[in-house]
Design a protein around this motif. Structure first.
Motif, PDB file in Angstrom:
ATOM      1  N   GLU A  86       0.289  -4.414   4.920  1.00 18.12           N
ATOM      2  CA  GLU A  86       0.322  -4.049   4.212  1.00 18.12           C
ATOM      3  C   GLU A  86       0.686  -4.826   2.877  1.00 18.12           C
ATOM      4  OE1 GLU A  86       1.717  -2.589   6.772  1.00 18.12           O
ATOM      5  OE2 GLU A  86       0.550  -1.042   6.644  1.00 18.12           O
ATOM      6  N   GLU A 124      -6.395  -6.934   3.123  1.00 16.70           N
ATOM      7  CA  GLU A 124      -6.485  -5.128   2.323  1.00 16.70           C
ATOM      8  C   GLU A 124      -8.032  -5.533   2.528  1.00 16.70           C
ATOM      9  OE1 GLU A 124      -4.463  -6.535  -1.643  1.00 16.70           O
ATOM     10  OE2 GLU A 124      -2.540  -5.408  -0.953  1.00 16.70           O
ATOM     11  N   LYS A 174     -11.383  -1.538   7.624  1.00 13.71           N
ATOM     12  CA  LYS A 174     -11.030  -2.318   6.231  1.00 13.71           C
ATOM     13  C   LYS A 174     -12.036  -3.206   6.423  1.00 13.71           C
ATOM     14  CE  LYS A 174      -5.837  -1.442   6.921  1.00 13.71           C
ATOM     15  NZ  LYS A 174      -4.725  -1.748   6.603  1.00 13.71           N
ATOM     16  N   SER A 182     -11.750  -6.540   4.682  1.00 13.13           N
ATOM     17  CA  SER A 182     -11.021  -7.695   4.887  1.00 13.13           C
ATOM     18  C   SER A 182     -11.165  -9.318   5.273  1.00 13.13           C
ATOM     19  CB  SER A 182      -9.257  -7.108   5.570  1.00 13.13           C
ATOM     20  OG  SER A 182      -9.524  -7.374   7.093  1.00 13.13           O
TER      21      SER A 182
END
Length: 467
Positions: free
Chosen positions: A159, A165, A197, A199
């Motif tokens: 996180e 992210e 995600k 990411s």
């Protein structure tokens, strides 16, 4: 052109990777390679990986970044059988990141040329923040090198880190994934496409990257291993002067270069002439005189060979103190200006807060800098073969005060022996009560720069006693 030991290093890597690819047995391939290179079989430490994870050990000045540039196409060709690959190039600091990125971005730099030729121009180099919006076309039709610090990825919890992210700019990379590729990726909660995600870390995982790890002794921890597993590497190659050789986190050293090889192939200035003295003013004055003597010789060298050299002195000052007066940056600079009569345009200051050499081409004939005052700010990410003299007035307690910047004076300009013997040496002027103490500190510093303990006694000489 590669030096002979660099060719041998790459040949060892090629043979090892070919063995891994053909026989699917990394431990056996490592045993064979180490038997051939070291004369005895090494025991492979898989560190929980089922991929080649090896280390190439070169002392400071050995050309680690050059070899790393050659390593990428070697891994693609010999082990992965890929035309292109994603490469994550990890470095320990922002300073080294900038230096590496600038070299790999420069179309005229040897590192860039090596990679351009290997991949027929299909090459992209990015910092990690630029990769957060990389296009699918770039990923699929190029070798993409993402240069990043360890810190960008190395966390217990993901996180709050940009690379972990979800990022709308990367959504198109994850469209129409089959279940096999989808399952291992990081999700918000349930294993559902809506919770995936988008990411950069997930994208890296999909492309099964090659990892190049610079200064890899900084990256041998359980957390690093866990982070690497999270990113699904296909092959990991470490470069360092000081690998870990014992314990659960020991490196698998595949090839090792000695100081003797570096010296014989004109990669480093050796031996180091060491002068010590108890009066710091005399030490600094002697260093100034040495610079002037070397510059006279360098002018003669240019007449003979056409090679321009402007010898530089690195002056290591003491840290500031609120409790007592110290020989700090200001004191050293004032002494150079007032007592040694050095013109101010020949002096630069490079500390954590003052970056007097940032953006300056120290190799240019137009540059006037001959003296750089620092503390320990030059320990990483700075390379100038014109640096010939280290002058330390910092308090010496073991090798700590000089070890990080000693390597900065070892690199030989153009990796070619000079006509004047004095230009083939490095010079250290150390504030110390006696030569034996200074030599011991310098020897420890050489070991920290990757030289073998049994070698260093021949690498330090005493022309005379200063002070």
């Amino acid at each position: 052109m590669l030096k002979k030991y660099q060719e041998e290093c790459l040949a060892t890597l090629v043979e090892f990777l070919q063995d891994c690819a053909e026989n699917k047995d990394i431990e056996r391939a490592y045993s064979h390679a180490t038997e051939k290179h070291f004369g005895q079989s090494g025991i492979y430490n898989d560190a929980g990986f089922d991929i080649p994870y090896i280390c190439l050990r070169l002392p400071t000045g050995g050309g680690k970044t050059l070899l790393a540039s050659h390593t990428i196409p070697v891994v693609c060709r010999e082990f992965l059988a890929r035309d292109f690959s994603l490469v994550v190039w990890l470095v320990p600091s922002n300073a080294i990141l900038e230096q590496t990125y600038n070299c790999l971005q420069d179309a005229s730099h040897p590192y860039r040329i090596i990679l351009e030729e290997a991949f027929d121009g299909h090459l992209e180099v990015m910092k990690v923040e630029d990769a957060l919006s990389v296009s699918k076309g770039t990923m699929q039709s190029n070798t993409l090198i993402i240069i990043s610090t360890f810190a960008s990825w190395r966390v217990d919890k993901t996180e709050g880190r940009k690379v972990y992210e979800s990022n709308g700019s990367l959504v198109h990379h994850f469209e129409n994934l089959d279940r096999e590729k989808f399952s291992p990726l990081e999700h918000f909660e349930e294993l559902d496409s809506r919770n995936l995600k988008y990411s950069l870390a997930n994208l890296v995982y999909l492309y099964n990257p090659i990892f190049i790890i610079d200064e890899a002794h900084n990256a041998r921890t359980e957390l690093t291993f866990e982070v690497l597993k999270r990113l699904n590497p296909s092959c990991i190659v470490e470069y360092t002067a000081t690998p870990k050789v014992r314990g659960f986190d020991r490196s698998n050293v595949l090839y090792n270069v000695s100081a003797a090889r570096l010296k014989s192939e004109n990669m480093i200035k050796m031996p180091i002439e060491l002068l010590s003295g108890s009066e710091w003013q005399i030490i600094v004055s002697d260093a100034v005189k040495k610079q002037r003597d070397l510059e006279k010789l360098s002018i003669q060298e240019e007449v003979l060979t056409g090679e321009y050299i402007r010898p530089i002195v690195l002056l290591q000052a003491q840290n500031d103190s609120e409790k007592e007066s110290t020989i700090n940056v200001e004191v050293v600079k004032s002494f150079l200006l007032e007592s040694c009569k050095i013109p101010e345009n020949q002096i630069a200051v490079a500390t954590g807060s003052i970056r007097g050499i940032e953006g300056i081409d120290l190799l240019s004939k137009a540059c006037e800098i001959r003296f750089i005052i620092t503390k320990q700010a030059l320990k990483e990410g700075w390379d100038c073969p014109f640096a010939y003299v280290l002058c330390s007035v910092a308090e010496q307690s073991g090798s700590t005060a000089v070890e990080q910047i000693l390597g900065r004076i070892l690199r030989m300009p153009r990796a070619e022996r000079k006509r004047h013997p004095e230009l083939n040496l490095a010079y250290a002027f150390v504030s110390s009560p006696n030569f034996a103490a200074a030599a011991s500190q310098l020897a420890d510093a050489l070991v920290q720069n990757g030289f073998e303990r049994q070698e260093v006694r021949d690498l330090i000489v005493q022309p005379r006693q200063a002070g």
